[in-house]
Design a protein around this motif. Structure first.
Motif, PDB file in Angstrom:
ATOM      1  N   ARG A  40       0.782  -1.229   0.000  1.00 53.25           N
ATOM      2  CA  ARG A  40       0.000   0.000   0.000  1.00 53.25           C
ATOM      3  C   ARG A  40       0.815   1.281   0.000  1.00 53.25           C
ATOM      4  N   VAL A  41       2.115   1.162  -0.054  1.00 55.62           N
ATOM      5  CA  VAL A  41       2.923   2.378   0.028  1.00 55.62           C
ATOM      6  C   VAL A  41       2.582   3.295  -1.148  1.00 55.62           C
ATOM      7  N   GLY A  42       2.507   4.578  -0.875  1.00 54.25           N
ATOM      8  CA  GLY A  42       2.216   5.525  -1.938  1.00 54.25           C
ATOM      9  C   GLY A  42       0.744   5.791  -2.108  1.00 54.25           C
ATOM     10  N   SER A  47       0.730  11.991   5.169  1.00 52.41           N
ATOM     11  CA  SER A  47       2.106  12.480   5.073  1.00 52.41           C
ATOM     12  C   SER A  47       2.624  12.347   3.646  1.00 52.41           C
ATOM     13  N   SER A  48       3.755  12.963   3.386  1.00 46.98           N
ATOM     14  CA  SER A  48       4.293  12.981   2.022  1.00 46.98           C
ATOM     15  C   SER A  48       4.811  11.610   1.635  1.00 46.98           C
ATOM     16  N   GLU A  54      10.724   6.822   3.479  1.00 48.70           N
ATOM     17  CA  GLU A  54      11.812   6.762   4.466  1.00 48.70           C
ATOM     18  C   GLU A  54      11.413   5.891   5.631  1.00 48.70           C
ATOM     19  N   GLY A  55      10.207   6.114   6.135  1.00 49.52           N
ATOM     20  CA  GLY A  55       9.721   5.340   7.271  1.00 49.52           C
ATOM     21  C   GLY A  55       9.684   3.866   6.973  1.00 49.52           C
ATOM     22  N   LEU A  56       9.120   3.525   5.824  1.00 49.37           N
ATOM     23  CA  LEU A  56       8.972   2.112   5.479  1.00 49.37           C
ATOM     24  C   LEU A  56      10.339   1.465   5.289  1.00 49.37           C
ATOM     25  N   VAL A  57      11.228   2.191   4.661  1.00 48.24           N
ATOM     26  CA  VAL A  57      12.564   1.628   4.415  1.00 48.24           C
ATOM     27  C   VAL A  57      13.274   1.320   5.731  1.00 48.24           C
TER      28      VAL A  57
END
Lengths: 814, 159
Positions: A40-42, A47-48, A54-57
């Protein structure tokens, strides 16, 4: 363990994802959470995108210890399943590579393996998306430009192989070209001359290739106002324009740009040497297509501009829309919602792009990807979701299609007529018919009045006659279909002078009194046989056209109230049909009498003939011969007659497919039981896997040791014989049809030549169109007999106009 | 073509109360069937119209019109049987919720036609829903039966 009550188990037999997950272990929970996060990223978030990434990484970084293989797998699957999010995933991998070089290397290996597997398994779209992802990883400093260029060069090598199908070579070039929008700029900046060399090699290839197939794939035969470009030609033009613009590409979102400072510090990996798997005869490549265009920027109202035909944006948008349809065609509401929800929807005239792409799919040659009604229902959903814009765009599209219908190919003409009548039936058949009344001045065989006539006939099937009489303007009365009533000659004026009338009336009484089939045969017994008036008394005594006439027309007239009544009548007197129709000639006579009775109710004729085929009262070959008979010359250009021919061919095809499947299943069971009967589960899976490849719907549920339905060698042999016989019938059917086409077309061409007339009449165009339609609609089955057709029928002495249709067909897979 | 299980083809909440067999058995059949129940038809919708629309999803094996138990005339529903489940699923996906004869039709799984199931089960002979509904529906005989028989107030009969 399972504390849920019984009733909660029902409902979702299939749906793993919707069932509540059991909390088996914390690990599994974590895995699933990771998977969801990555998938679901993106998507919509407060948030941007950058901070999400960055958080997910960093989450993934810390989880690498426990979930390395799962993370590798998901990150390599996502860009393939969701190609529009390619750049998001490449950014993620780029960031992870920057922090962890080893992970980057492992990922590249994993992705390369995925790419090679998809090539070997002929999953062409997956391969293309994988290649694109690998290219995008160059943008993220994960892979070196050199090694990517090497890979692209190797793929162009595949395009230059000898003795392989052109469709293979074309695909390899297509894959390379479709990846350049992503990585073209980077390659241009870092390795300009290598990129140029690659493009030169591609240009040479493109100039040499033959495009014999092009004409058969075109929707319209003329290039005005929009050319029907062959797909590779179009993409090449778009890439050339991109190159002219120095590869400045603005459409694709590139999150990695925001992380450039981090990424450019990363160490890159080199791709291993990858060679495309060599061609095997079993490999099937995608067929070529034309790029369907019906709009340009002048068609759209003031607002965002429609990107030009040769802009790379157009390619990217169209690809995206097609892939949304592919992912969501199972759920029309989701499909419509997703189509309308593009992230860049405010930058383009969205409704126009969507409508164009949907019609592209509907009119795709040789056959559309999905059912016609799938596209029709998606268009209706779009109208519901965008009632202020969609209906107008659709109306405009319909106008455009109608204006250009003169040059539309016959297969698409049928689909357009079917779609339009279906669409109207969902909107109370409201349409501005007056706007089209200039077509009434044209010859009735001209595509425009013919289109209206066929649309009205289809609308009639979905509605009823009186409704149309009220609705259509007076001017259209000559195109209005007749009321769909039977024409039963034995009770009409002049019946007294017909030879069968007395018997017909007696038959009516008998049938109403619930007589048996034998009684009917008795009633018919004394009818004379008009064929016996000639001196030749070697006449086939069972074929009596008068008996057939009286019986068929009387019975079907009695059952005329509804389809069910007719079917019940056919079923009850099946015996009579069979005994009257032993020869093909007799069967054709039956068909002709059905026609005589139901000439004004085309739909009834179609379902009756379908039923006669199903109950084996008539053979497929009889229907084919009847379609081309002298009696049907006046009906020859009407859609319903071809509806009948195509359903006949389909029945034959289904018969062959069914026997073929039964045989391969039986052979496989025989082989399996011939081996040791100990329970080896690998064998079972392998067999199921091989079987699943051939017959995706079957599931093996029997245990391996079960010999109860093991076929014998003789049974398998008999099945083989049956299948062989079916192939013979199928080949014969195609031969009959194609031979008849060749005969009538040649006759026409010769006659026009002798009379000094132009051969290019409406009739000629419809007939060539119908020939082409047979090839296109049934190409999968016809291709088996290509060499027979070439040696027996489509020989070099045949008129080139006719021969051309055949060559275009064979070019589809060459 | 292998199909994919998505919401459009899921079982609805309806279960035939007259089904001869367990709930479990009924659901097993519903998951395998190629027979569909079509509801909210007009009384005047013909077999021909139904055939034309539903053939667009595949070859139809047969159509059984729903009939008023006493009058033996169509009472607004029917069964459509395909040869394959895939074709029936297409009808669930692409026809359910669209219009036939100007009415939005409902397409739902049916465990299989059995003689007798073609008749309405309402007291008056039609479908149960036509017994109790209070709206005026020209395509389905006007007001519901109870309204027509004055049980819900005579003033409702004024159109």
């Amino acid at each position: 363990m399972n504390r849920r009550r019984a009733y909660e188990d029902d409902g979702d037999f299939y749906g793993e994802r919707t069932r509540k997950r059991r909390r088996v272990s914390e690990n599994q929970e974590m895995e699933e959470r990771l998977e969801t996060l990555i998938l679901r990223v993106g998507e919509n978030s407060s948030s941007s995108l950058e901070s999400n990434l960055e958080g997910l990484v960093s989450v993934l970084e810390s989880d690498l210890g426990n979930f390395r293989s799962k993370i590798l797998r998901i990150l390599s699957e996502c860009p393939i399943k969701m190609p529009e999010k390619c750049t998001i995933y490449s950014t993620m991998v780029g960031l992870m590579n920057a922090k962890n070089y080893n992970f980057g290397g492992e990922f590249v290996d994993h992705m390369v393996k995925t790419f090679k597997e998809s090539l070997k398994q002929c999953r062409w779209d997956a391969a293309r998306y994988a290649l694109r992802f690998l290219s995008d990883l160059v943008n993220c400093h994960v892979i070196s430009t050199n090694s990517l260029l090497q890979l692209l060069d190797n793929m162009v090598d595949a395009a230059n192989e000898d003795s392989v199908p052109q469709v293979r070579r074309d695909w390899y070039v297509f894959a390379v070209l479709s990846t350049l929008p992503w990585v073209g700029r980077e390659l241009y900046e870092k390795k300009e001359s290598a990129l140029e060399n690659l493009l030169v090699r591609i240009e040479v290839f493109l100039n040499k290739r033959t495009k014999k197939h092009h004409n058969s794939l075109r929707v319209w035969s003329v290039d005005a106002p929009h050319p029907q470009e062959e797909y590779l030609d179009c993409l090449w033009a778009q890439i050339r324009k991109l190159r002219q613009d120095n590869w400045a590409e603005k459409h694709i979102p590139r999150p990695y740009l925001a992380f450039d400072s981090v990424l450019c510090e990363a160490l890159q990996h080199n791709l291993p040497l990858i060679h495309p798997p060599p061609h095997q005869d079993s490999f099937e490549y995608p067929m070529p297509w034309v790029v369907y265009r019906m709009f340009d920027y002048t068609d759209c109202p003031a607002g965002p501009i429609l990107p030009g035909a040769h802009s790379i944006e157009r390619f990217l948008i169209e690809e995206h829309l097609h892939s949304i349809i592919e992912s969501h065609h199972w759920e029309r509401k989701d499909c419509a919602a997703n189509l309308l929800n593009l992230s860049y929807k405010d930058k383009i005239p969205l409704e126009y792009c969507i409508v164009e792409v949907i019609f592209a799919e509907l009119f795709k040659m040789p056959t559309p990807r999905y059912l016609d009604i799938c596209y029709g229902s998606i268009l209706i959903e779009l109208c519901k979701l965008q009632p202020s814009k969609m209906p107008q765009v659709l109306a405009q599209a319909t106008e455009i299609l109608f204006m250009r219908i003169d040059s539309m190919n016959t297969s698409c003409f049928d689909r357009f007529a079917n779609w339009f009548s279906y669409h109207l039936s969902n909107f109370q058949f409201r349409w501005s018919w007056d706007d089209w009344d200039s077509c009434l001045l044209l010859e009735p065989e001209h595509p425009r009045p013919k289109f209206i006539e066929e649309v009205l006939l289809k609308c009639l099937r979905l509605s009823y006659h009186d409704r149309f009489k009220e609705m259509m303007p007076e001017t259209y009365s000559k195109l209005l279909p007749k009321p769909p009533m039977p024409t039963y000659k034995y009770t009409m004026d002049g019946a007294a002078s017909l030879p069968g009338t007395a018997t017909a009336h007696k038959l009516v009484v008998a049938i109403r009194q619930k007589c048996t089939p034998e009684d009917v045969l008795n009633e018919l017994k004394d009818l004379p046989n008009p064929r016996e008036t000639s001196e030749n008394d070697m006449v086939e005594s069972t074929f009596n056209p008068l008996k057939i006439d009286v019986f068929v027309q009387t019975l079907l007239n009695l059952g005329s109230k509804s389809f069910s009544h007719t079917f019940a009548a056919i079923s009850k007197f099946h015996l009579v049909f069979k005994s009257l129709a032993e020869t093909e000639e007799a069967q054709i006579c039956i068909l002709h009498n059905v026609f005589e009775l139901w000439v004004n109710h085309q739909q009834m004729m179609v379902v009756i003939i379908d039923k006669l085929l199903k109950t084996q009262i008539v053979e497929c070959s009889a229907v084919a011969t009847w379609v081309f008979s002298k009696e049907m010359v006046g009906e020859f250009t009407k859609m319903y007659l071809w509806e009948i021919l195509h359903l006949t061919i389909k029945k034959m095809n289904q018969h062959v497919t069914k026997l073929s499947k039964e045989l391969s299943d039986a052979k496989e069971r025989l082989d399996r039981n011939a081996e040791s009967s100990s329970s080896e589960s690998e064998e079972e899976t392998a067999a199921a896997g091989a079987d699943a490849a051939a017959t995706p719907q079957r599931r093996r549920k029997k245990p391996i040791g079960d010999n109860s339905d093991k076929p014998t060698e003789e049974q398998v042999e008999r099945m083989e014989e049956k299948l062989e016989a079916a192939y013979v019938d199928q080949k014969r059917l195609f031969l009959i049809i194609f031979q008849r086409f060749i005969m009538i077309l040649s006759e026409h061409l010769v006659k026009c030549d002798t009379d000094g007339r132009d051969y290019d009449t409406d009739w000629y165009r419809w007939t060539v169109g119908r020939l082409q339609q047979v090839f296109m609609m049934h190409h999968e089955q016809v291709k088996k007999y290509s060499s027979t057709l070439e040696s027996l029928l489509f020989t070099s002495d045949i008129d080139p106009h006719i021969l051309d249709v055949f060559h275009q067909f064979t070019a589809l897979r060459s | 073509m292998t199909s994919v299980h998505t919401p459009s083809v899921a079982l609805s909440k309806y279960r035939d109360q007259h089904f001869k067999g367990s709930r479990h058995e009924q659901e097993r059949l519903l998951r395998l069937t190629s027979t569909l129940y079509i509801g909210n038809l007009s009384f005047y919708t013909t077999e021909e119209q139904i055939h034309e629309l539903f053939s667009r999803c595949g070859d139809i094996r047969r159509i059984v019109m729903g009939l008023d138990k006493f009058k033996k005339t169509p009472c607004g529903f029917c069964f459509v049987e395909y040869y394959t489940r895939d074709d029936a699923e297409s009808a669930m996906r692409y026809i359910n919720g669209t219009r036939l004869d100007d009415r939005i039709v409902r397409v739902d799984w049916d465990a299989g036609f059995v003689e007798g199931r073609q008749y309405g089960r309402g007291k008056s002979g039609g479908q149960v829903r036509d017994e109790y509904r209070q709206d005026h529906d020209l395509g389905r005989g006007g007001y519901g039966k109870m309204v027509q028989m004055g049980q819900l107030g005579a003033n409702m009969r004024d159109s």
